[in-house]
Write a protein that holds these residues in place. Structure first.
Motif, PDB file in Angstrom:
ATOM      1  N   ARG A  21     -24.597 -29.243  35.349  1.00  0.00           N
ATOM      2  CA  ARG A  21     -24.548 -27.779  35.367  1.00  0.00           C
ATOM      3  C   ARG A  21     -24.048 -27.232  34.042  1.00  0.00           C
ATOM      4  O   ARG A  21     -24.599 -26.260  33.510  1.00  0.00           O
ATOM      5  CB  ARG A  21     -23.645 -27.289  36.502  1.00  0.00           C
ATOM      6  CG  ARG A  21     -24.356 -27.112  37.793  1.00  0.00           C
ATOM      7  CD  ARG A  21     -23.532 -26.478  38.871  1.00  0.00           C
ATOM      8  NE  ARG A  21     -22.423 -25.687  38.369  1.00  0.00           N
ATOM      9  CZ  ARG A  21     -21.371 -25.359  39.092  1.00  0.00           C
ATOM     10  NH1 ARG A  21     -21.261 -25.758  40.326  1.00  0.00           N
ATOM     11  NH2 ARG A  21     -20.406 -24.627  38.583  1.00  0.00           N
ATOM     12  N   VAL A  61     -31.951 -20.668  38.083  1.00  0.00           N
ATOM     13  CA  VAL A  61     -31.916 -20.440  39.533  1.00  0.00           C
ATOM     14  C   VAL A  61     -32.698 -21.531  40.262  1.00  0.00           C
ATOM     15  O   VAL A  61     -32.257 -22.044  41.294  1.00  0.00           O
ATOM     16  CB  VAL A  61     -32.459 -19.034  39.877  1.00  0.00           C
ATOM     17  CG1 VAL A  61     -32.693 -18.869  41.368  1.00  0.00           C
ATOM     18  CG2 VAL A  61     -31.508 -17.969  39.365  1.00  0.00           C
ATOM     19  N   TYR A  62     -33.844 -21.910  39.718  1.00  0.00           N
ATOM     20  CA  TYR A  62     -34.641 -22.978  40.314  1.00  0.00           C
ATOM     21  C   TYR A  62     -33.844 -24.279  40.375  1.00  0.00           C
ATOM     22  O   TYR A  62     -33.784 -24.942  41.402  1.00  0.00           O
ATOM     23  CB  TYR A  62     -35.938 -23.175  39.518  1.00  0.00           C
ATOM     24  CG  TYR A  62     -36.696 -24.415  39.912  1.00  0.00           C
ATOM     25  CD1 TYR A  62     -37.426 -24.452  41.096  1.00  0.00           C
ATOM     26  CD2 TYR A  62     -36.650 -25.550  39.119  1.00  0.00           C
ATOM     27  CE1 TYR A  62     -38.103 -25.600  41.466  1.00  0.00           C
ATOM     28  CE2 TYR A  62     -37.323 -26.697  39.481  1.00  0.00           C
ATOM     29  CZ  TYR A  62     -38.048 -26.724  40.662  1.00  0.00           C
ATOM     30  OH  TYR A  62     -38.704 -27.861  41.024  1.00  0.00           O
ATOM     31  N   ARG A  63     -33.238 -24.658  39.245  1.00  0.00           N
ATOM     32  CA  ARG A  63     -32.449 -25.899  39.217  1.00  0.00           C
ATOM     33  C   ARG A  63     -31.241 -25.806  40.137  1.00  0.00           C
ATOM     34  O   ARG A  63     -30.873 -26.785  40.788  1.00  0.00           O
ATOM     35  CB  ARG A  63     -31.972 -26.198  37.794  1.00  0.00           C
ATOM     36  CG  ARG A  63     -33.029 -26.591  36.811  1.00  0.00           C
ATOM     37  CD  ARG A  63     -33.373 -28.060  36.831  1.00  0.00           C
ATOM     38  NE  ARG A  63     -32.271 -28.968  36.663  1.00  0.00           N
ATOM     39  CZ  ARG A  63     -31.833 -29.459  35.509  1.00  0.00           C
ATOM     40  NH1 ARG A  63     -32.420 -29.103  34.382  1.00  0.00           N
ATOM     41  NH2 ARG A  63     -30.830 -30.307  35.480  1.00  0.00           N
ATOM     42  N   ALA A  64     -30.605 -24.630  40.184  1.00  0.00           N
ATOM     43  CA  ALA A  64     -29.443 -24.466  41.047  1.00  0.00           C
ATOM     44  C   ALA A  64     -29.827 -24.580  42.516  1.00  0.00           C
ATOM     45  O   ALA A  64     -29.101 -25.190  43.311  1.00  0.00           O
ATOM     46  CB  ALA A  64     -28.781 -23.115  40.786  1.00  0.00           C
ATOM     47  N   ASN A  65     -30.965 -24.023  42.875  1.00  0.00           N
ATOM     48  CA  ASN A  65     -31.387 -24.040  44.275  1.00  0.00           C
ATOM     49  C   ASN A  65     -31.980 -25.371  44.715  1.00  0.00           C
ATOM     50  O   ASN A  65     -32.110 -25.611  45.908  1.00  0.00           O
ATOM     51  CB  ASN A  65     -32.392 -22.923  44.540  1.00  0.00           C
ATOM     52  CG  ASN A  65     -31.741 -21.568  44.544  1.00  0.00           C
ATOM     53  OD1 ASN A  65     -30.543 -21.444  44.736  1.00  0.00           O
ATOM     54  ND2 ASN A  65     -32.530 -20.542  44.308  1.00  0.00           N
ATOM     55  N   THR A  66     -32.358 -26.208  43.788  1.00  0.00           N
ATOM     56  CA  THR A  66     -32.937 -27.498  44.167  1.00  0.00           C
ATOM     57  C   THR A  66     -31.944 -28.619  43.874  1.00  0.00           C
ATOM     58  O   THR A  66     -31.270 -29.108  44.770  1.00  0.00           O
ATOM     59  CB  THR A  66     -34.266 -27.748  43.432  1.00  0.00           C
ATOM     60  OG1 THR A  66     -34.064 -27.639  42.023  1.00  0.00           O
ATOM     61  CG2 THR A  66     -35.331 -26.762  43.857  1.00  0.00           C
ATOM     62  N   ASP A  77     -27.916 -27.707  44.407  1.00  0.00           N
ATOM     63  CA  ASP A  77     -27.586 -27.541  45.825  1.00  0.00           C
ATOM     64  C   ASP A  77     -27.672 -28.860  46.578  1.00  0.00           C
ATOM     65  O   ASP A  77     -26.868 -29.131  47.467  1.00  0.00           O
ATOM     66  CB  ASP A  77     -28.506 -26.506  46.476  1.00  0.00           C
ATOM     67  CG  ASP A  77     -28.071 -25.083  46.198  1.00  0.00           C
ATOM     68  OD1 ASP A  77     -27.003 -24.895  45.570  1.00  0.00           O
ATOM     69  OD2 ASP A  77     -28.795 -24.155  46.599  1.00  0.00           O
ATOM     70  N   ARG A  78     -28.644 -29.683  46.225  1.00  0.00           N
ATOM     71  CA  ARG A  78     -28.782 -30.994  46.867  1.00  0.00           C
ATOM     72  C   ARG A  78     -27.567 -31.869  46.549  1.00  0.00           C
ATOM     73  O   ARG A  78     -27.007 -32.512  47.433  1.00  0.00           O
ATOM     74  CB  ARG A  78     -30.076 -31.659  46.416  1.00  0.00           C
ATOM     75  CG  ARG A  78     -30.414 -32.932  47.133  1.00  0.00           C
ATOM     76  CD  ARG A  78     -31.791 -33.495  46.773  1.00  0.00           C
ATOM     77  NE  ARG A  78     -32.233 -33.293  45.398  1.00  0.00           N
ATOM     78  CZ  ARG A  78     -33.209 -32.459  45.028  1.00  0.00           C
ATOM     79  NH1 ARG A  78     -33.885 -31.757  45.927  1.00  0.00           N
ATOM     80  NH2 ARG A  78     -33.549 -32.333  43.763  1.00  0.00           N
ATOM     81  N   THR A 129     -24.582 -30.820  45.665  1.00  0.00           N
ATOM     82  CA  THR A 129     -23.425 -30.205  46.317  1.00  0.00           C
ATOM     83  C   THR A 129     -23.378 -30.573  47.793  1.00  0.00           C
ATOM     84  O   THR A 129     -22.311 -30.915  48.322  1.00  0.00           O
ATOM     85  CB  THR A 129     -23.465 -28.672  46.152  1.00  0.00           C
ATOM     86  OG1 THR A 129     -23.464 -28.359  44.753  1.00  0.00           O
ATOM     87  CG2 THR A 129     -22.276 -28.013  46.817  1.00  0.00           C
TER      88      THR A 129
END
Length: 103
Positions: free
Chosen positions: A22, A83-88, A91-92, A94
């Motif tokens: 991140r 946002v794409y990387r954060a949501n895929t 988040d996975r 995490t």
């Protein structure tokens, strides 16, 4: 969240990977954003005539307008990529960390 749960999360081996990925992505995208804006300002300061050229003969719109708009769209695209990387991926990671840290 209890102190024990927080400690367990921080000790998880995937947590360091998540933080590193991140941070690397955030700093890279921030550098790209700043570089694009500062490069534009540098061109405005050093060679303003290059951006003042009209797009077409006798036209009113100069080259600087679409270049400035392209910089804004570029930074929106970088935000969308984050946002794409954060949501895929993030988040996975995490979810994995939280699931494996639960007693």
């Amino acid at each position: 969240m209890s102190t024990q749960a927080s400690h367990a999360i921080r000790q998880h081996p995937q947590f360091a990977i998540l933080v590193r990925k991140r941070s690397t992505l955030a700093w890279t995208l921030a550098a790209l954003t700043l570089a694009s804006y500062y490069l534009f300002m540098l061109v405005v300061a050093v060679a303003p005539a290059s951006l003042h050229q009209p797009l077409q003969a006798g036209g009113v719109l100069s080259l600087g307008v679409p270049v400035g708009a392209a910089i804004i769209v570029f930074t929106w695209a970088l935000t969308g990529y984050y946002v794409y990387r954060a949501n895929t991926e993030f988040d996975r990671l995490t979810a994995t960390i939280l699931q494996e840290s639960q007693p």
